[in-house]
Design an enzyme around this catalytic site. Structure first.
Site, PDB file in Angstrom:
ATOM      1  N   TYR A 102       0.748   8.578  -8.025  1.00  0.00           N
ATOM      2  CA  TYR A 102       0.886   7.126  -8.182  1.00  0.00           C
ATOM      3  C   TYR A 102       2.121   6.666  -7.425  1.00  0.00           C
ATOM      4  O   TYR A 102       3.215   6.601  -7.969  1.00  0.00           O
ATOM      5  CB  TYR A 102       0.991   6.812  -9.670  1.00  0.00           C
ATOM      6  N   TYR A 119      -7.653   0.595  -5.279  1.00  0.00           N
ATOM      7  CA  TYR A 119      -6.534   0.775  -6.211  1.00  0.00           C
ATOM      8  C   TYR A 119      -7.080   1.297  -7.538  1.00  0.00           C
ATOM      9  O   TYR A 119      -7.912   0.661  -8.182  1.00  0.00           O
ATOM     10  CB  TYR A 119      -5.787  -0.542  -6.426  1.00  0.00           C
TER      11      TYR A 119
END
Lengths: 393, 142
Positions: free
Chosen positions: A343, A292
């Site tokens: 994103y 992440y």
């Protein structure tokens, strides 16, 4: 205190389908429409029909569309499982883990995990919102002084690592360059065809010193959906099953979960230990990883926390090409990540990992691709983290 | 006082805390049973889980643990200060309490820089933390 659980239903559930929309700065449609399109694409990819869905699961801290709204719109009457988890990237893999548990337990047969957001055109995470959004509890103690943007918070932790280990801007810059290099030839990537050099990175404006512009990921409109079903059933479907070998939920270090006195330690460590124990797989057996990466520094911190580097050891390894997609021992961010693909709150990491494990990643394909680690936000914000280990069936 | 546009919305757990800041005092939750401090103010002690809590004024001194320099802000009230330093300060009372705030200092921030809370009023019964560098003979903690 329990660190992992060997009775996790390892590999009983699998990913059978993936779907996504275009990733853009302005989708021109609602999150409702984005979610519907990604879900339909994922179900078709799995060789299934919308009628087969009996579970929907998502998460969100900014804009989103709820499972009940989609179930009603898609005419799904036999819902057996639903989850609308509050929070952001820290729970991105916890939702996939929960779907795998529901399927493994026989509660549901076909759960679609999705994330849809207009993260650029409508509800921005920098606080400049066009619409109200639910806010984390601790924001009220930071908002007045302008400490509201996740980039600021992560930069604060990056500084603590710099003070401890001598980490430099160029070290973070090499993570930005690696991600961009992997995105340049990725058709899905917002940064397709737009290379970045270390000089470009160092010359980019400071946003929250020590973070430059290119330490920060891309606000994106788009959606991704993932079809989870039993591994047994997935074996009868078109693609190589991608088994969810292990999933873990865990705490991380944040400014407000009192008890932590060293903010340079990777908060990823706690959940790493659990996901390895749950899956029965350790870091030496992992072929590639999608960390992440809302910012550059969390990638560095997770490489330490997940056991791929000693604290302070990442900069040399980056220079040695250890994490490069082409020829690296542990390719990471093979699609460009949140930093350079887009994103979609980490669910696009799952999409990429599935393509890699299937062997469908074309020119992005890594050499060894049977075991992939995918992680959620490491736990600086919210104090949660999550991760899944995916294994080809 | 300059009324801020972006400010917290106090509730039963936090009204006294933000009100004290408006009066120039920094407070934290203090456990009457085990003496543990908790910040931000919460309705339970993080150590013993008791609810015998009081909101007590802290000395307001601490040392900078980390900091950033904000070059872009999306908070309207803060844009006039850009670039400004936001410091994460470890409170002297307890080494697991970190409180962020804008730093007022003639010199650049560094780890261990001694600071004093100088809260200011930003709305009716609402204040915000500001950190002010102070001269100190105390040793710099690692």
């Amino acid at each position: 205190m329990s660190v992992g659980n060997t009775s996790f239903p390892r590999g009983k559930a699998a990913i059978a389908g993936i779907g996504c929309t275009e990733f853009s700065k302005n989708s021109g449609v609602t999150t409702f429409t984005l979610a519907v399109r990604a879900i339909k694409a994922a179900v078709a990819d799995a060789g299934l029909a919308v009628e087969d869905i009996d579970g929907l699961a998502t998460f969100g801290v900014n804009d989103s569309i709820s499972p009940n709204v989609l179930a009603q719109a898609l005419g799904i009457q036999n819902m057996n499982f639903f989850l609308d988890q509050y929070f952001g990237g820290s729970v991105s893999l916890s939702v996939l883990g929960a779907a795998s548990l529901a399927v493994s337990a026989g509660v549901a047969n076909c759960v679609v995990v999705y994330r849809a957001l207009n993260g650029r055109s409508q509800v921005r995470l920098n606080g400049a919102n066009a619409a109200p959004s639910r806010q984390p509890w601790d924001i009220q103690f930071k908002m007045a002084q302008g400490y509201t943007i996740p980039a600021q918070e992560m930069a604060m932790y990056a500084r603590s690592h710099m003070l401890r280990y001598g980490t430099r801007s160029e070290d973070l810059g090499r993570i930005a360059v690696l991600s961009r290099t992997n995105a340049v030839d990725n058709d899905r990537a917002m940064m397709k065809g737009r290379p970045l050099t270390l000089d470009d990175y160092l010359a980019s404006p400071m946003v929250a010193d020590p973070f430059h512009l290119f330490d920060i990921c891309l606000e994106t409109d788009g959606a991704v959906a993932i079809v989870v079903t039993s591994t047994e059933r997935a074996g009868d479907l078109p693609h190589r099953p991608v088994k969810i070998q292990g999933a873990a939920w865990g705490g991380g270090i944040s400014m407000v979960n009192n008890g932590y006195t060293d903010l340079a330690v990777s908060p990823g460590k706690a959940v790493a230990e659990k996901v390895y124990a749950n899956a029965g797989i350790g870091p030496s057996e992992i072929d590639f990883a999608e960390f992440y990466d809302c910012f550059t520094y969390p990638v560095l911190s997770q490489l330490e926390g997940y056991g791929f580097a000693e604290p302070g050891g990442v900069p040399d390894m980056l220079q040695d090409g250890i994490f490069d997609r082409a020829g690296g021992q542990l390719p990471i961010q093979t699609h460009g990540g949140l930093l350079s693909e887009g994103y979609i709150h980490g669910i696009n990491h799952v999409f990429e990992a599935v393509q890699q494990i299937r062997g469908d990643a074309a020119h992005r394909q890594v050499a060894r691709h049977d075991v992939g680690l995918v992680t959620g936000q490491l736990g600086y914000i919210s104090g949660y983290s999550s991760a899944c280990l995916l294994v080809g069936g | 006082m300059k009324e801020h546009r972006v400010k917290p919305i106090p509730n039963m757990d936090t009204a006294a805390y933000f009100g004290a800041l408006a009066d120039g005092r920094l407070m934290a939750t203090h456990c009457g049973d085990c003496s543990h401090w908790t910040w931000p103010p919460r309705p339970v002690c993080s150590r013993c889980h008791g609810e015998n809590l009081s909101l007590d004024t802290v000395r307001g001194t601490g040392a900078i643990y980390s900091w950033i320099v904000v070059h872009r802000s999306t908070t309207p009230d803060m844009m006039e200060y850009v670039p400004y330093t936001l410091a994460l300060v470890r409170l002297d009372e307890q080494d697991d309490i970190y409180i962020p705030g804008r730093l007022l200092s003639d010199v650049e921030a560094f780890r261990g820089m001694r600071v004093q809370a100088d809260p200011k009023k930003i709305g009716e019964n609402i204040g915000d933390v500001i950190w002010k560098a102070i001269e100190s003979d105390l040793p710099v903690s690692p």
